[in-house]
Structures are given as C-alpha cells and as structure tokens.
Design a protein around this motif. Structure first.
Motif, short mmCIF file in Angstrom:
data_model
loop_
_atom_site.label_atom_id
_atom_site.label_comp_id
_atom_site.label_asym_id
_atom_site.label_seq_id
_atom_site.Cartn_x
_atom_site.Cartn_y
_atom_site.Cartn_z
N THR A 290 -41.50 -27.11 -70.65
CA THR A 290 -40.30 -27.41 -69.97
C THR A 290 -40.81 -28.76 -69.21
O THR A 290 -41.77 -28.82 -68.58
CB THR A 290 -39.40 -26.68 -69.47
OG1 THR A 290 -38.15 -27.05 -69.10
CG2 THR A 290 -40.10 -26.19 -68.23
N ASP B 230 -34.51 -27.60 -61.94
CA ASP B 230 -33.20 -27.01 -61.61
C ASP B 230 -32.55 -25.72 -62.57
O ASP B 230 -31.95 -24.92 -61.82
CB ASP B 230 -32.06 -28.12 -61.87
CG ASP B 230 -32.08 -29.06 -60.75
OD1 ASP B 230 -32.50 -28.83 -59.79
OD2 ASP B 230 -31.33 -30.21 -60.95
N HIS B 231 -32.92 -25.71 -63.65
CA HIS B 231 -32.23 -24.88 -64.70
C HIS B 231 -33.48 -23.96 -65.27
O HIS B 231 -33.13 -23.14 -66.23
CB HIS B 231 -31.36 -25.41 -65.55
CG HIS B 231 -30.40 -26.15 -64.80
ND1 HIS B 231 -29.23 -25.63 -64.56
CD2 HIS B 231 -30.15 -27.46 -64.61
CE1 HIS B 231 -28.49 -26.53 -63.89
NE2 HIS B 231 -29.03 -27.63 -64.23
N GLU C 89 -29.84 -18.03 -71.40
CA GLU C 89 -31.25 -17.89 -71.53
C GLU C 89 -31.68 -18.37 -73.09
O GLU C 89 -31.07 -18.00 -73.91
CB GLU C 89 -31.59 -16.43 -71.18
CG GLU C 89 -32.89 -15.72 -71.63
CD GLU C 89 -33.84 -16.22 -70.30
OE1 GLU C 89 -35.13 -16.22 -70.61
OE2 GLU C 89 -33.28 -15.98 -69.23
N LEU D 30 -33.83 -31.66 -64.39
CA LEU D 30 -33.10 -30.58 -65.00
C LEU D 30 -34.21 -29.38 -65.32
O LEU D 30 -33.68 -28.06 -65.26
CB LEU D 30 -32.24 -30.97 -66.26
CG LEU D 30 -31.56 -32.20 -66.17
CD1 LEU D 30 -30.69 -32.46 -67.57
CD2 LEU D 30 -30.33 -31.53 -65.16
N CYS E 279 -25.89 -33.72 -70.83
CA CYS E 279 -26.55 -32.61 -70.11
C CYS E 279 -25.62 -31.79 -69.26
O CYS E 279 -25.91 -30.60 -69.03
CB CYS E 279 -27.79 -33.24 -69.46
SG CYS E 279 -29.31 -33.89 -70.56
N ARG E 280 -24.95 -32.32 -68.45
CA ARG E 280 -24.04 -31.94 -67.51
C ARG E 280 -23.31 -30.69 -68.40
O ARG E 280 -23.14 -29.56 -67.78
CB ARG E 280 -23.19 -32.95 -66.93
CG ARG E 280 -22.35 -32.26 -65.68
CD ARG E 280 -21.52 -33.35 -65.11
NE ARG E 280 -20.79 -34.47 -65.93
CZ ARG E 280 -20.25 -35.57 -65.47
NH1 ARG E 280 -20.57 -36.06 -64.21
NH2 ARG E 280 -19.49 -36.18 -66.23
N VAL F 17 -25.70 -27.77 -69.59
CA VAL F 17 -26.18 -26.66 -68.36
C VAL F 17 -25.05 -25.80 -67.96
O VAL F 17 -25.35 -24.68 -67.47
CB VAL F 17 -27.00 -27.46 -67.09
CG1 VAL F 17 -28.07 -28.05 -67.62
CG2 VAL F 17 -25.88 -28.35 -66.54
N ILE G 228 -33.70 -21.95 -69.12
CA ILE G 228 -33.19 -23.33 -70.04
C ILE G 228 -34.31 -24.22 -70.21
O ILE G 228 -34.64 -24.61 -68.77
CB ILE G 228 -31.86 -23.83 -69.25
CG1 ILE G 228 -30.59 -23.11 -69.43
CG2 ILE G 228 -31.45 -25.19 -70.29
CD1 ILE G 228 -29.26 -23.38 -68.81
N ARG G 229 -34.67 -24.79 -71.06
CA ARG G 229 -35.70 -25.64 -71.18
C ARG G 229 -35.05 -27.00 -71.47
O ARG G 229 -34.36 -27.13 -72.18
CB ARG G 229 -36.80 -25.27 -72.29
CG ARG G 229 -37.33 -23.90 -72.20
CD ARG G 229 -38.58 -23.64 -72.89
NE ARG G 229 -37.91 -23.68 -74.31
CZ ARG G 229 -38.11 -24.55 -75.37
NH1 ARG G 229 -38.84 -25.68 -75.07
NH2 ARG G 229 -37.70 -24.51 -76.43
N ARG H 281 -35.33 -21.51 -63.91
CA ARG H 281 -35.13 -19.97 -63.73
C ARG H 281 -33.95 -19.29 -64.31
O ARG H 281 -33.93 -17.94 -64.45
CB ARG H 281 -34.77 -19.85 -62.09
CG ARG H 281 -36.16 -20.26 -61.39
CD ARG H 281 -37.31 -19.53 -61.88
NE ARG H 281 -38.57 -19.96 -61.03
CZ ARG H 281 -38.91 -19.60 -59.93
NH1 ARG H 281 -38.24 -18.81 -59.25
NH2 ARG H 281 -40.22 -20.01 -59.34
N ARG H 282 -32.85 -20.13 -65.04
CA ARG H 282 -31.96 -19.57 -65.93
C ARG H 282 -32.35 -19.48 -67.36
O ARG H 282 -31.61 -19.04 -68.15
CB ARG H 282 -30.89 -20.53 -65.82
CG ARG H 282 -30.01 -20.49 -64.50
CD ARG H 282 -29.09 -21.65 -64.48
NE ARG H 282 -27.93 -21.53 -65.56
CZ ARG H 282 -27.43 -22.34 -66.27
NH1 ARG H 282 -27.42 -23.74 -65.62
NH2 ARG H 282 -26.62 -22.11 -67.20
#
Length: 249
Positions: A232, A167-168, A128, A164, A119-120, A123, A173-174, A170-171
């Motif tokens: 998500t 955290d992500h 998008e 996650l 995952c690290r 991301v 990413i689901r 808004r980018r």
C-alpha cells in the motif's frame, strides 16, 4: 487468467478506450463484476463488444456529484464496490512558460480532481480488503521537458496514494498507484508511429518497445488483488525501466 479478482466488485473509470478499456476487460476476465465508467457512451459500447460481461455507466466525471452517482449506480446494479481503478484523465505536452491558468485548471481537474472525488466516495464505502488503484505517470516520477501542468497533477496523485494509505490502512483499505510510461493508445498512436518518442523514450530504456494497454492493465489487476495484500502507498512504474535507468547502447 487466474481468477484472482473472483468475488470482487470493481469500478473502472476511463473504460471507453485505451488503458481503461483494457483494465475493465482484464478485471472481468479475472472474475470481477465490473462497472465500466466513461463519458463516452459509444466507446463503452465498443468495450462491451469485446466480449466480456460488463455493466456500463456513462457520465462526465468532472460534474459535481458524478462520483457519488457512479457509486450509487454500482451499488444498484452490481452491489457495493470493493475495488476502484481510477484511470480517467488527460495527458498533454506543455511547458510552464506556455501554460495558462486555464491549462493548469484543466489538467488538475481531469487528473487530480476526478481521482480525488472518486477516492473520497471510495473510502466512505470500502471496508476490510478494499483496494483503490489510481493512475499517476512515469513523467511525474522522473520529470520530462514540456509537461509541467500534467506532470504536477500526476505527481499529486502519487502523493494522494501515500496519504490515503496512511489514513485508511488501519481499516484494511489499500491505496496504490500505477505510473504508465509510453503506452500505445488512440491518444499516442499517431506520434509513436511518427517516431516522436524514439530518442527521448523508446531508445533510452532497457525494454526498447512501446508499452501496451495490457501491460498496464496487468499492473492494475495485480495491485487490486490479494497478490498485493501487503502493498500500500506505492506508485508502480510500468515504463520499461525508463524511470529507473538511462540506457546506452
């Protein structure tokens, strides 16, 4: 198949057998370009022999730097990934009173550790529309006697999905998770056939059959696709109702 993953590039770990193999095959049938990852090179060859066009990468994901190597291999062979299905892991039945520190380290590493590092990397490169689907477990959602280190590690994966997603999101990413129940795989087939789970699992849920890898792979494909574009942070049980009901009859 509907082609709902057409145009996507996906990494699927644990793809040498069982749920991981079936997910890699379903993703390919749904139109994705797939990098199938596992430490078992022979098992990956058997996955490819099922007839779908797959790229493969054999690596031990417990090695430091392995996750970065997987993403580099995907970018080189198929292009940057936009979908990651983290399925590699290990199950086991062991209560806390019988668990050593080494047992705890093993289950955390093989389940949470591998997933966390994948995952690290994900991301860092997904944009998008990117999707990560991890593997939790039904026993992490409801609890089952004698599975303490395994259940704890899998529960952490559900927590990681929520974190996650926060955290992500808004980018664009689901991040979600699938929680399989009792599924017939090479690791479970002998005990299923011996009736070990008949009373504790199979007969205590509304859908009184053993699940198949395809049941779980279909859930991965759904969460990875635009059909789940507004979903998500969830953990989706695929367990025949075992985590949500207790059936009598």
């Amino acid at each position: 198949m509907t082609g709902r993953l057409a145009g996507r590039t996906a990494i699927v770990t644990g793809a040498a057998s069982g749920i991981g193999r079936e997910t890699a095959l379903v993703f390919a049938r749904e139109g994705a370009a797939v990098l199938a990852v596992d430490r078992d090179a022979d098992g990956l060859a058997e996955t490819v022999a099922q007839g779908e066009e797959l790229a493969v990468f054999a690596i031990d994901l417990t090695e430091r730097g392995a996750a970065a190597a997987v993403f580099a291999a995907c970018a080189a062979e198929l292009g940057p990934p936009d979908t990651v299905a983290n399925i590699a892991g290990a199950a086991g039945d062991r209560g806390i009173e019988h668990s050593t520190d080494e047992d705890l380290d093993r289950y955390v590493e093989l389940n949470l550790g591998i997933t966390f590092r994948m995952c690290r990397e994900a991301v860092a490169v997904l944009g998008e529309g990117g999707s990560i689907v991890n593997t939790s477990s039904a026993v992490a959602l409801t609890g089952m006697r004698g599975t303490a280190p395994y259940s704890a590690a899998k529960a952490a994966i559900s927590g990681l999905a929520r974190q996650l997603a926060a955290d992500h999101g808004r980018r664009g990413i689901r991040v979600n998770a699938v929680a399989p129940g009792l599924i017939r795989t090479p690791a479970t087939a002998e005990r299923i056939d011996a009736g070990v789970f008949d009373e504790t699992v199979t007969r205590s849920r509304p859908l009184a059959r053993v699940g198949t890898p395809r049941d779980v792979a279909n859930a991965f494909a759904f969460l990875a696709s635009d059909d789940a574009a507004f979903i998500t942070g969830v953990t989706l049980p695929v367990c025949g109702g075992w985590t949500t009901t207790r059936f009598r009859g």
